[in-house]
Design a protein around this motif. Structure first.
Motif, PDB file in Angstrom:
ATOM      1  N   VAL A  18       5.302   3.394  -3.833  1.00 39.24           N
ATOM      2  CA  VAL A  18       5.972   3.716  -2.572  1.00 39.24           C
ATOM      3  C   VAL A  18       4.940   3.655  -1.451  1.00 39.24           C
ATOM      4  O   VAL A  18       3.870   4.260  -1.547  1.00 39.24           O
ATOM      5  N   VAL A  19       5.268   2.906  -0.401  1.00 33.20           N
ATOM      6  CA  VAL A  19       4.393   2.794   0.771  1.00 33.20           C
ATOM      7  C   VAL A  19       5.189   3.143   2.018  1.00 33.20           C
ATOM      8  O   VAL A  19       6.329   2.687   2.186  1.00 33.20           O
ATOM      9  N   ARG A  20       4.619   4.005   2.852  1.00 32.54           N
ATOM     10  CA  ARG A  20       5.246   4.290   4.146  1.00 32.54           C
ATOM     11  C   ARG A  20       4.206   4.094   5.238  1.00 32.54           C
ATOM     12  O   ARG A  20       3.215   4.807   5.287  1.00 32.54           O
ATOM     13  N   ASP A  21       4.428   3.111   6.072  1.00 32.80           N
ATOM     14  CA  ASP A  21       3.566   2.834   7.223  1.00 32.80           C
ATOM     15  C   ASP A  21       2.077   2.905   6.921  1.00 32.80           C
ATOM     16  O   ASP A  21       1.341   3.688   7.521  1.00 32.80           O
ATOM     17  N   GLY A  22       1.651   2.081   5.979  1.00 33.72           N
ATOM     18  CA  GLY A  22       0.221   1.986   5.687  1.00 33.72           C
ATOM     19  C   GLY A  22      -0.324   3.060   4.774  1.00 33.72           C
ATOM     20  O   GLY A  22      -1.518   3.098   4.512  1.00 33.72           O
ATOM     21  N   THR A  23       0.535   3.958   4.312  1.00 32.12           N
ATOM     22  CA  THR A  23       0.066   4.988   3.378  1.00 32.12           C
ATOM     23  C   THR A  23       0.717   4.790   2.019  1.00 32.12           C
ATOM     24  O   THR A  23       1.941   4.663   1.923  1.00 32.12           O
ATOM     25  N   VAL A  24      -0.121   4.755   0.990  1.00 28.98           N
ATOM     26  CA  VAL A  24       0.388   4.651  -0.378  1.00 28.98           C
ATOM     27  C   VAL A  24       0.763   6.062  -0.837  1.00 28.98           C
ATOM     28  O   VAL A  24      -0.100   6.909  -1.025  1.00 28.98           O
ATOM     29  N   LEU A  25       2.060   6.302  -1.004  1.00 26.61           N
ATOM     30  CA  LEU A  25       2.527   7.647  -1.376  1.00 26.61           C
ATOM     31  C   LEU A  25       2.551   7.847  -2.889  1.00 26.61           C
ATOM     32  O   LEU A  25       2.429   8.969  -3.367  1.00 26.61           O
ATOM     33  N   ALA A  26       2.736   6.764  -3.625  1.00 27.95           N
ATOM     34  CA  ALA A  26       2.738   6.851  -5.088  1.00 27.95           C
ATOM     35  C   ALA A  26       2.504   5.454  -5.637  1.00 27.95           C
ATOM     36  O   ALA A  26       2.870   4.458  -5.003  1.00 27.95           O
ATOM     37  N   ASN A  27       1.889   5.394  -6.833  1.00 26.85           N
ATOM     38  CA  ASN A  27       1.591   4.072  -7.415  1.00 26.85           C
ATOM     39  C   ASN A  27       1.406   4.142  -8.929  1.00 26.85           C
ATOM     40  O   ASN A  27       0.434   3.619  -9.463  1.00 26.85           O
ATOM     41  N   PRO A  28       2.330   4.785  -9.667  1.00 23.06           N
ATOM     42  CA  PRO A  28       2.139   4.874 -11.114  1.00 23.06           C
ATOM     43  C   PRO A  28       2.295   3.511 -11.805  1.00 23.06           C
ATOM     44  O   PRO A  28       3.009   2.643 -11.303  1.00 23.06           O
ATOM     45  N   ARG A  29       1.622   3.378 -12.947  1.00 19.38           N
ATOM     46  CA  ARG A  29       1.588   2.080 -13.645  1.00 19.38           C
ATOM     47  C   ARG A  29       1.404   2.310 -15.142  1.00 19.38           C
ATOM     48  O   ARG A  29       0.799   3.283 -15.563  1.00 19.38           O
ATOM     49  N   ARG A  30       1.970   1.403 -15.951  1.00 20.16           N
ATOM     50  CA  ARG A  30       1.729   1.410 -17.401  1.00 20.16           C
ATOM     51  C   ARG A  30       1.301  -0.003 -17.806  1.00 20.16           C
ATOM     52  O   ARG A  30       1.753  -0.977 -17.213  1.00 20.16           O
ATOM     53  N   ARG A 283     -19.236 -10.186   5.636  1.00 17.30           N
ATOM     54  CA  ARG A 283     -18.937  -8.919   4.973  1.00 17.30           C
ATOM     55  C   ARG A 283     -18.018  -9.140   3.791  1.00 17.30           C
ATOM     56  O   ARG A 283     -17.067  -9.921   3.873  1.00 17.30           O
ATOM     57  N   LEU A 284     -18.314  -8.435   2.712  1.00 11.08           N
ATOM     58  CA  LEU A 284     -17.451  -8.512   1.539  1.00 11.08           C
ATOM     59  C   LEU A 284     -16.544  -7.290   1.465  1.00 11.08           C
ATOM     60  O   LEU A 284     -16.995  -6.158   1.653  1.00 11.08           O
ATOM     61  N   PHE A 285     -15.271  -7.524   1.173  1.00  9.21           N
ATOM     62  CA  PHE A 285     -14.303  -6.444   0.979  1.00  9.21           C
ATOM     63  C   PHE A 285     -13.726  -6.551  -0.428  1.00  9.21           C
ATOM     64  O   PHE A 285     -13.357  -7.644  -0.862  1.00  9.21           O
ATOM     65  N   ALA A 286     -13.658  -5.409  -1.098  1.00  6.47           N
ATOM     66  CA  ALA A 286     -13.073  -5.399  -2.445  1.00  6.47           C
ATOM     67  C   ALA A 286     -12.437  -4.039  -2.677  1.00  6.47           C
ATOM     68  O   ALA A 286     -12.727  -3.075  -1.960  1.00  6.47           O
ATOM     69  N   THR A 287     -11.561  -3.956  -3.665  1.00  7.74           N
ATOM     70  CA  THR A 287     -10.915  -2.678  -3.975  1.00  7.74           C
ATOM     71  C   THR A 287     -11.187  -2.326  -5.434  1.00  7.74           C
ATOM     72  O   THR A 287     -11.761  -3.129  -6.170  1.00  7.74           O
ATOM     73  N   ASP A 288     -10.772  -1.144  -5.842  1.00  9.74           N
ATOM     74  CA  ASP A 288     -10.972  -0.759  -7.242  1.00  9.74           C
ATOM     75  C   ASP A 288      -9.708  -1.033  -8.053  1.00  9.74           C
ATOM     76  O   ASP A 288      -8.719  -1.563  -7.546  1.00  9.74           O
ATOM     77  N   GLU A 289      -9.749  -0.652  -9.341  1.00  9.52           N
ATOM     78  CA  GLU A 289      -8.676  -1.019 -10.268  1.00  9.52           C
ATOM     79  C   GLU A 289      -7.287  -0.506  -9.859  1.00  9.52           C
ATOM     80  O   GLU A 289      -6.286  -1.123 -10.200  1.00  9.52           O
ATOM     81  N   ARG A 290      -7.210   0.590  -9.102  1.00 13.62           N
ATOM     82  CA  ARG A 290      -5.897   1.119  -8.697  1.00 13.62           C
ATOM     83  C   ARG A 290      -5.120   0.082  -7.882  1.00 13.62           C
ATOM     84  O   ARG A 290      -3.904  -0.016  -7.948  1.00 13.62           O
ATOM     85  N   PHE A 291      -5.862  -0.683  -7.064  1.00 13.92           N
ATOM     86  CA  PHE A 291      -5.191  -1.589  -6.131  1.00 13.92           C
ATOM     87  C   PHE A 291      -5.366  -3.065  -6.448  1.00 13.92           C
ATOM     88  O   PHE A 291      -4.567  -3.879  -5.997  1.00 13.92           O
ATOM     89  N   CYS A 292      -6.451  -3.453  -7.171  1.00  7.70           N
ATOM     90  CA  CYS A 292      -6.590  -4.902  -7.410  1.00  7.70           C
ATOM     91  C   CYS A 292      -5.877  -5.331  -8.686  1.00  7.70           C
ATOM     92  O   CYS A 292      -5.421  -6.461  -8.780  1.00  7.70           O
TER      93      CYS A 292
END
Ligand code: MG
Length: 335
Positions: A18-30, A283-292
């Motif tokens: 769930v995303v609301r205006d640029g904020t990730v409110l929830a992101n569960p995954r299996r 500049r390098l930009f990267a994310t962690d496992e939650r988002f990539c």
């Protein structure tokens, strides 16, 4: 402030975000994890997704502190990906949209990765290296399209790593790529492998065949260790990816690079990309496992952009497609 619910299930991960205006409110995954030496088959993966998707939906809403009434739009992955898993998730998204009487949005999975990366890192107009089990592309935005500058001409880099992990019977938990990365840290000898960059494109199937043979031969004679092979494979394929990304950056005059996709959380790849960027003053930009790694929030975020720009997917067009290129989508939400 629209809130968008996103369903992702194009491969062996299933996520609801769930995303609301640029904020990730929830992101569960299996993750559907199969025994060492095996991959995941479409039918079994779809069965896994069907078994957990409603629990995940409930979990996402609870975590976000929202009810169905607070959701403004339902986004789901239209493609690309594996047919059966995609269908199992699209059916649920379509049903939920009708039950809750909400608009529906079919999202391109690759664009989900890019929009998530932009949101989390704040990169404004990066050259994107998108690397995962199913995709390998170098992408830059221009004139309302994410344009593909280079890509694999056969298998994805993550597929090459996953299939090599099967040869060595490396665990698929949490992922074969993560376990290769840990083993590679203990590798000492660089085994020379084919290096296959063809212009802006790369090829991995020949490297995979070569290292499969080498593993049989060299491990039997003790010429090298499994750790040496993991190290050599990573160094070789990552160097190829850095090379084509750098060439695209030079071509575009780009000062930003963004890594997205599941292979993007590999810290050795991030380190090699960082070295290249520093040498160019970029500049390098990267994310962690939650988002990539594939997740529901990335589909919600791309859906949020599309929803704000006025996109809607009619029920009559709410199917899936296994082939859906990044540059097929008109990006109306960017200047
Ligand atoms: Mg992906």
């Amino acid at each position: 402030m629209p809130a968008v619910l996103g369903f992702e299930g194009s491969a062996n991960k299933i996520g609801v975000g769930v995303v609301r205006d640029g904020t990730v409110l929830a992101n569960p995954r299996r993750t559907y994890v199969t025994p060492p030496g095996t991959g995941f088959l479409p039918g079994d993966t779809a069965r896994h997704h069907r078994a957990v998707i409603l629990d995940l939906l409930e979990e996402a809403l609870t975590e976000a502190g929202l009810t169905s009434q607070d959701i403004d739009c339902i986004a789901y992955t239209k493609g690309p990906g594996m047919g059966a898993p995609l269908v199992s998730v699209a059916v649920v998204a379509r049903t939920v949209a009708q039950l809750w009487n909400k608009p529906l949005l079919g999202v391109n999975h690759c664009i989900g990765h890019i929009e998530m990366g932009r949101l989390i890192t704040g990169a404004t107009s990066p050259t994107v290296l998108y690397v995962s089990g199913g995709n390998t592309q170098v992408i830059a935005y221009s004139e309302h399209r994410y344009r593909i500058f280079g890509e694999t001409i056969d298998i994805a880099v993550g597929n090459c790593l996953d299939r090599f992990a099967r040869v060595l019977k490396i665990s698929n938990d949490p992922s074969p790529g993560y376990n290769i990365e840990q083993m590679a840290k203990r590798g000492k000898k660089l085994v020379e492998l084919p290096y296959t960059v063809k212009g802006m494109d790369v090829s991995f199937s020949g490297i995979l065949s070569f290292i499969e043979d080498a593993a049989q031969r060299m491990l039997a004679t003790g010429e090298c260790t499994p750790e040496d092979l993991c190290f050599s494979l990573q160094e070789t394929v990552f160097a190829m990816l850095v090379e084509i990304t750098e060439r695209a950056m030079a071509h575009c005059g780009s000062q930003e690079a963004l890594i997205v996709g599941g292979v993007g959380c590999n810290l050795r790849l991030q380190e090699m990309m960082e070295t290249m960027c520093q040498e160019r003053g970029a500049r390098l930009f990267a994310t962690d496992e939650r988002f990539c790694i594939d997740n529901g929030a990335m589909i919600a975020q791309a859906g949020w952009e599309m929803f704000q720009a006025g996109h809607r997917t009619p029920l009559s067009d709410s199917g899936i497609t296994q082939r859906y290129r990044t540059d097929e989508v008109e990006v109306t939400w960017r200047d």
